[in-house]
Design an enzyme around this catalytic site. Sequence first.
Site, short mmCIF file in Angstrom:
data_model
loop_
_atom_site.label_atom_id
_atom_site.label_comp_id
_atom_site.label_asym_id
_atom_site.label_seq_id
_atom_site.Cartn_x
_atom_site.Cartn_y
_atom_site.Cartn_z
N ASP A 9 0.27 -5.89 8.75
CA ASP A 9 -1.11 -5.43 8.81
C ASP A 9 -1.48 -4.90 10.19
O ASP A 9 -0.89 -5.28 11.18
CB ASP A 9 -2.06 -6.58 8.45
CG ASP A 9 -1.92 -7.73 9.42
OD1 ASP A 9 -2.95 -8.22 9.91
OD2 ASP A 9 -0.77 -8.15 9.69
N GLU A 10 -2.51 -4.10 10.19
CA GLU A 10 -3.20 -3.67 11.42
C GLU A 10 -2.24 -3.25 12.53
O GLU A 10 -2.32 -3.76 13.65
CB GLU A 10 -4.08 -4.82 11.93
CG GLU A 10 -5.16 -5.19 10.96
CD GLU A 10 -6.05 -6.31 11.48
OE1 GLU A 10 -7.27 -6.16 11.34
OE2 GLU A 10 -5.53 -7.30 12.01
N VAL A 11 -1.34 -2.35 12.21
CA VAL A 11 -0.45 -1.88 13.27
C VAL A 11 -1.18 -0.80 14.04
O VAL A 11 -1.58 0.22 13.48
CB VAL A 11 0.87 -1.34 12.71
CG1 VAL A 11 1.81 -0.97 13.84
CG2 VAL A 11 1.51 -2.38 11.79
#
Lengths: 539, 447
Positions: free
Chosen positions: B241-243
């Site tokens: 997630d949320e790279v």
Amino acid sequence: MGRAMGLAGLLLGLVVVPAVLVSTSLRHGAPPTEAEPEPSGWELAADAVPEDSLWPLPQWVRTYPRQLQLAPSRFQLVHGAGSSAGPSCGLLQDAFRRYYEYMFGHSRRRTWGRRPLAARAEPELLQLQVVIEAGDPGCDRHPHLTSSEAYHLTVTEPVAILRASEVWGALRGLETFSQLVHEDDYGSFLVNESEINDFPRFAHRGVLLDTSRHYLPLKSILTNLDAMAFNKFNVLHWHIVDDQSFPYQSIYFPELSDKGAYSSNLIYTPTDVRLVIEYARLRGIRVIPEFDTPGHTQSWGKGQKDLLTPCYNRGQPTESFGPVNPVWNTTYDFMTKFFKEISSVFPDEFIHLGGDEVDFSCWKSNPEVKEFMKKQGFGIDYAKLESYYVQNILDIVSSYNKGQMVWQEVFDHKAQLKPDTVVQVWMANNYAGELSRVTRAGFTAVLSAPWYLDYISYGQDWKKYYSVEPLNFPGSEEQKKLLIGGEACLWGEFVDATNLTPRLWPRASAVAERLWSSSNVTNLQDAYKRLTNHRCRML
Amino acid sequence: AENEPSWETPCTELLVYVSTPGCDGFPSLDSKESYKLSVSKGSMLLSAETIWGALRGLETFSQLVGRDENGTYYINETEIVDFPRFPHRGLLLDTSRHYLPLRAILETLDVMAYNKFNVFHWHIVDDPSFPYESSTFPELSRQGAFNAMTHVYTASDVRAVIEYARLRGIRVIAEFDTPGHTLSWGPGAPGLLTPCYMGKAPSGVYGPINPIVNSTYQFVASLFQEVSTVFPDFFLHLGGDEVDFTCWKSNPEIRAFMIEMGLGEDYKKLESFYIQRLLDIVSSLGKGCIVWQEVFDNDVKLRPDTIIHVWKENNMQYLNEMANVTRAGYRALLSAPWYLNRISYGQDWIEAYKVEPLHFEGSPEQKALVIGGEACMWGEYVDVTNLTPRLWPRGGAVAERLWSNETVRNVEDAYARLAEFRCTLLGRGVQAQPLYVGYCDHEFGGV
């Protein structure tokens, strides 16, 4: 069995739930807020500075690089020469033991060491001498609004000196001193040479606890008094009874708690009450009880027949009751006797009489009340009836030589207040305007509106409490002097002993500093650093 | 009084009958948790296909036993047939934003069992700290934990959690979230994270895992080899997630790689490049994969048995995501409306309770791909001082939504039962907070 409050209660709870709508880019857990340049906790140690964990920040602090060492087995908190207090001052003796424990409690080597002190660069600090300067130190008295809490602390070898006019200042100074003592990497106790001159910006710095929506066991109240002392709070506003339950065990009217408490063990006996008052006193904390009337009194009606107004529906009496009945003489007979007891049980000069959120619909439905309104010439202005009631109570309480605190509605509805009545401003909508009005009319005010800590929300809401500037209201210098302080309120609808402590602390600490420290202490980054340290210390 | 209970002969035993053997195994996604409970004059029988069902039945039985004003224990004649609506009913704890002592985790597992939760999603490491003591890479926790002596989970701690959970029919699914959320990995694994650049020179700050160097994949293979052995569940959660692409974009070697590989300016493709290799590695280790929704959203090539974890909440958009994920043929887990860390004033359990995971347009086959959901307690503002009251009884709302029938939605009835259950929790020593005003016979003694 737990008592659910039924649909009405459910709906009440529902109404206040806001929808949580968030933006697309919601990070896991963290809200899309401003970029937080906060130092991560694990980087602090390297550049730690002695003031890094002072809370609330004293008015004037000077620290020097020179450090002094403290040996737990030798260091003592003592009465200094010339102090008007001595070993017979129980309050200070108790404080000495308490603060020694806070500073060295977790240290194992508190007895005489076998090995002599190794040669160290730092000289040893042997004592903190406490000197009370006023003729009457106040050891056996209760703190009051005008008590002196100022102190002067000098930390230098070989003894540190804490001077204060009264014992209350000494308590504040001991707390500060304990915040200066720190451990180095080797576990040695050190304190930097320093000089501190301190006094509170506001004299009334309170926390409101609500023991009616949920009963709070004694232990929970006492733990919070400890936490209040760590934060230099000096008033416990004990909102002890309300609609839901009446836990206060009255001597004159035992039926009130017999019938009105949640259950027979969920009460505060006279012994419990005395314990709270004394525990608070030893920490320089006043206990102001609130017996809120005429509204918020459902639980009173269980144990006191013919106190509450019977509500009518289309001319017929119903099973339900409303606020205290203002037209019967028996009401005032009861209140006279009841407040006589309260005045003697609670030593503080002030009693909080409530007066908030009176719902007029029941009064309006009652034929006797309507008749009374006509006779008094109040027309259909029920605020006048409320004021009529309140004024009577104010007179009763005055006759017992007690000052009164009231919620703002009492002022707003134009009741005739005594000149020294304190008005507590709680309604969030334009509270600055209300502060103006109250002080312009010449009354002292206490601010709570922006500090309802029961209103939780996601994230670092302590910042918004910290950023309040109480004197930001239109008014003259004299007016502003009438704002004597504020109170952080933790209403109990959703709070009991299971979550009170983490919900109150360290958020209330933000309010503590705002009320103690100078108005120019506003830097959030510095506050974050000191507050995180303070929080770890409270743990 | 009306309805005087007629006391029958005291019941002396609850007979537990399990038809499928297997006490020493681990629960899995396919475990059958159904049971039947029959309480009548002369006999009390709990029968279940598996031991996991027996555990669920025992919990229910314990909730049926009452005590009257005289202190007498009693139970009504009862017939219960029960089974969970969804097979994956989880709770996420975050032990990176704040370390949670072992005791806190074990206590949470107890309360999960009271609520019939059956998956502990252990979000064990993240940016702020790396408390997991790895035997292959001991430096990871030595350099990455808040305090390597005290704020770590030793191998024995991890074993304790897994066994404690197993005895309660709870699966432990570990999440080692990559390539983002890995700052704490950096100090103990030099060269793993991408060095960010400020113009031509490195800025000293690091970003997500570096996807272009072979050493990364060697490291990842070794670490997950260990993790696969340590955690017995078939599934691992790989995060994803949320790279944040800014660091990758700033790094000249990565930019060169992008050109070389023909990925253009689309860094999602680089993320996919990494994740696909990671998924292959983990699959070859014989594990199944769960990933956060971005991995699906960013068009990573996934194996068909990958489970997608839906977490983004934006005005009920999550229902669209559930539809999309299941339409593409993947199994889905729902967390978006169940972020219990997002506190607010009032009875917010009600919103969690009212969620209907299948309230989206789709065929029955699609909806069958929704295998359940997880309540999440992210740790930014949570540690052991406030975990339990914040988690319970609010988590109970999610528990019922995932176990009980879709038609069980009456909020007033739920309030009555949940408030009562909260008092039961207090009686069991759990510091569960109140739903609303009121009291329990046994109040919490106070901290």
